[in-house]
Design a protein around this motif. Structure first.
Motif, PDB file in Angstrom:
ATOM      1  N   UNK A  29      20.988  38.259  35.093  1.00 34.72           N
ATOM      2  CA  UNK A  29      22.274  37.577  35.244  1.00 34.72           C
ATOM      3  C   UNK A  29      23.048  37.464  33.938  1.00 34.72           C
ATOM      4  N   UNK A  30      22.360  37.679  32.812  1.00 35.78           N
ATOM      5  CA  UNK A  30      23.043  37.599  31.516  1.00 35.78           C
ATOM      6  C   UNK A  30      23.899  38.832  31.257  1.00 35.78           C
ATOM      7  N   UNK A  32      26.751  40.840  32.167  1.00 30.81           N
ATOM      8  CA  UNK A  32      27.971  40.862  32.947  1.00 30.81           C
ATOM      9  C   UNK A  32      28.691  42.173  32.664  1.00 30.81           C
ATOM     10  N   UNK A  33      28.929  42.991  33.702  1.00 33.08           N
ATOM     11  CA  UNK A  33      29.598  44.273  33.447  1.00 33.08           C
ATOM     12  C   UNK A  33      30.981  44.051  32.849  1.00 33.08           C
ATOM     13  N   UNK A  35      34.815  44.777  32.124  1.00 30.28           N
ATOM     14  CA  UNK A  35      35.941  45.500  32.715  1.00 30.28           C
ATOM     15  C   UNK A  35      36.587  46.445  31.712  1.00 30.28           C
ATOM     16  N   UNK A  36      36.169  46.374  30.439  1.00 34.81           N
ATOM     17  CA  UNK A  36      36.802  47.190  29.398  1.00 34.81           C
ATOM     18  C   UNK A  36      36.261  48.616  29.356  1.00 34.81           C
TER      19      UNK A  36
END
Lengths: 177, 164
Positions: A29-30, A32-33, A35-36
């Motif tokens: 959970x650490x 996070x994909x 968006x950049x």
């Protein structure tokens, strides 16, 4: 036979549940994909860590395959990955830039003197505003940027030799060809 | 009454705790009006902190949360719309920062999954109830009925009432 098939329904539901949980619980959970990834790197202009009088910007990074590493002296994992960055620098495969994130200039300069300096140059992001533009949520983070200035990959957490061998170096080789 | 009391207590606890935590902010931001302040608090309560992932931006004491609250405060003061502020955060950190996920193919399962399950459950329930209703009433012959009445110790006079 058909009579007994209905008893397999709960088993089927259970199997689906297990499949979902197996996938869901094995994700970290650490992570996070970002968006950049696939987008041009966010523009910035900051003073250089080694010289408050000169600036460094995204334009300096463009034009070659580059790595931008976000680090700070207060970040324990950054120290853990420092040797890996030195290894990467030694391969000569890629230009490593640093973003010194929410740090103290003197401390950061001392860190590089003592531990070795893998970076071509470091941008000094004292208040973390550039970090926000880059979507930084926990140092260390490492971006791979192609010659057009497009972010190709983001690694969250300390780099390891394994990450270097299996992810970064193959990607860098691909981007250079 | 006995069951009502714990239920009431539970509701009271819920009502008692939610506003209390929502009114806490960690910085002394100043606002011109109370409406602006409420608006700001509502906004940051809807955004997830990336460091302590189970806390909202309003609740988190993480360094990044302080920075982002200041950033959001600045944008609110500049008069930027909620959509612009949310876009600013999503462009940098992804949909993950939203407690209220946007409707798009990747989130269809979250949005429609429960309704699909509900529909399946309703279908199964209706089917089960129908089957029960259609189950043929047990037919017994006059001789069997007589024997049954005898076993139950009922006088045969009641036959008429039992026809149904």
């Amino acid at each position: 036979m058909a009579r007994y098939l209905r008893y397999l329904v709960p088993l089927g539901i259970f199997a689906v549940l297990v499949a979902f949980l197996f996938r869901g619980l094995s994700l970290d959970p650490k992570l996070v994909p970002s968006p950049l990834v696939g987008k041009p790197m966010p523009a910035f202009s900051l003073t250089r860590l080694d010289d408050p009088g000169t600036t460094i910007s995204d334009v300096d990074i463009k034009g070659k395959v580059a790595v931008l590493n976000i680090w700070a002296t207060w970040c324990v994992s950054c120290r853990a990955e420092h040797d890996v960055l030195l290894q990467l620098a030694q391969t000569g495969q890629v230009a490593i830039y640093g973003l010194n994130y929410k740090d103290n200039r003197a401390d950061a300069q001392r860190w590089l003197r003592q531990l070795g300096n893998p970076y071509i140059a470091n941008a000094f992001d004292e208040d973390g505003r550039v970090g926000i533009d880059w979507g930084v949520y926990g140092a260390p983070e490492t971006f791979v940027i192609d010659p057009q200035g497009i972010i190709r990959h983001k690694h969250v957490g300390p780099l390891t030799t394994e990450v270097l061998q299996t992810q970064l170096l193959p990607l860098i080789a691909k981007l250079k060809s | 009454m006995k069951q009502l009391l714990p239920a009431l207590l539970f509701v009271w606890l819920l009502l008692g705790t939610v506003p209390a935590s929502a009114t806490v902010t960690l910085e002394a931001f100043t606002f011109d009006t109370e409406a602006e302040e409420l608006h700001f608090r509502d906004l940051i309560a809807e955004i997830r902190c990336l460091v302590c992932q189970n806390q909202s931006l309003a609740d988190s004491d993480a360094e990044l949360a302080h920075d982002l609250r200041a950033e959001v405060y600045g944008m609110v003061q500049e008069g930027r719309s909620d959509a612009e502020i949310v876009d600013f955060l999503v462009n940098r950190y992804g949909d993950f920062v939203l407690y209220n996920p946007p409707l798009k193919p990747a989130t269809y399962l979250i949005w429609f999954g429960p309704f699909v399950l509900l529909a399946i459950a309703a279908f199964l329930l209706v089917r089960a109830l129908r089957r029960q209703g259609q189950a043929p009433a047990a037919e017994i012959s006059a001789a069997e009925r007589k024997r049954l009445d005898a076993m139950l110790g009922r006088p045969a006079v009641h036959d008429k009432d039992n026809d149904a």
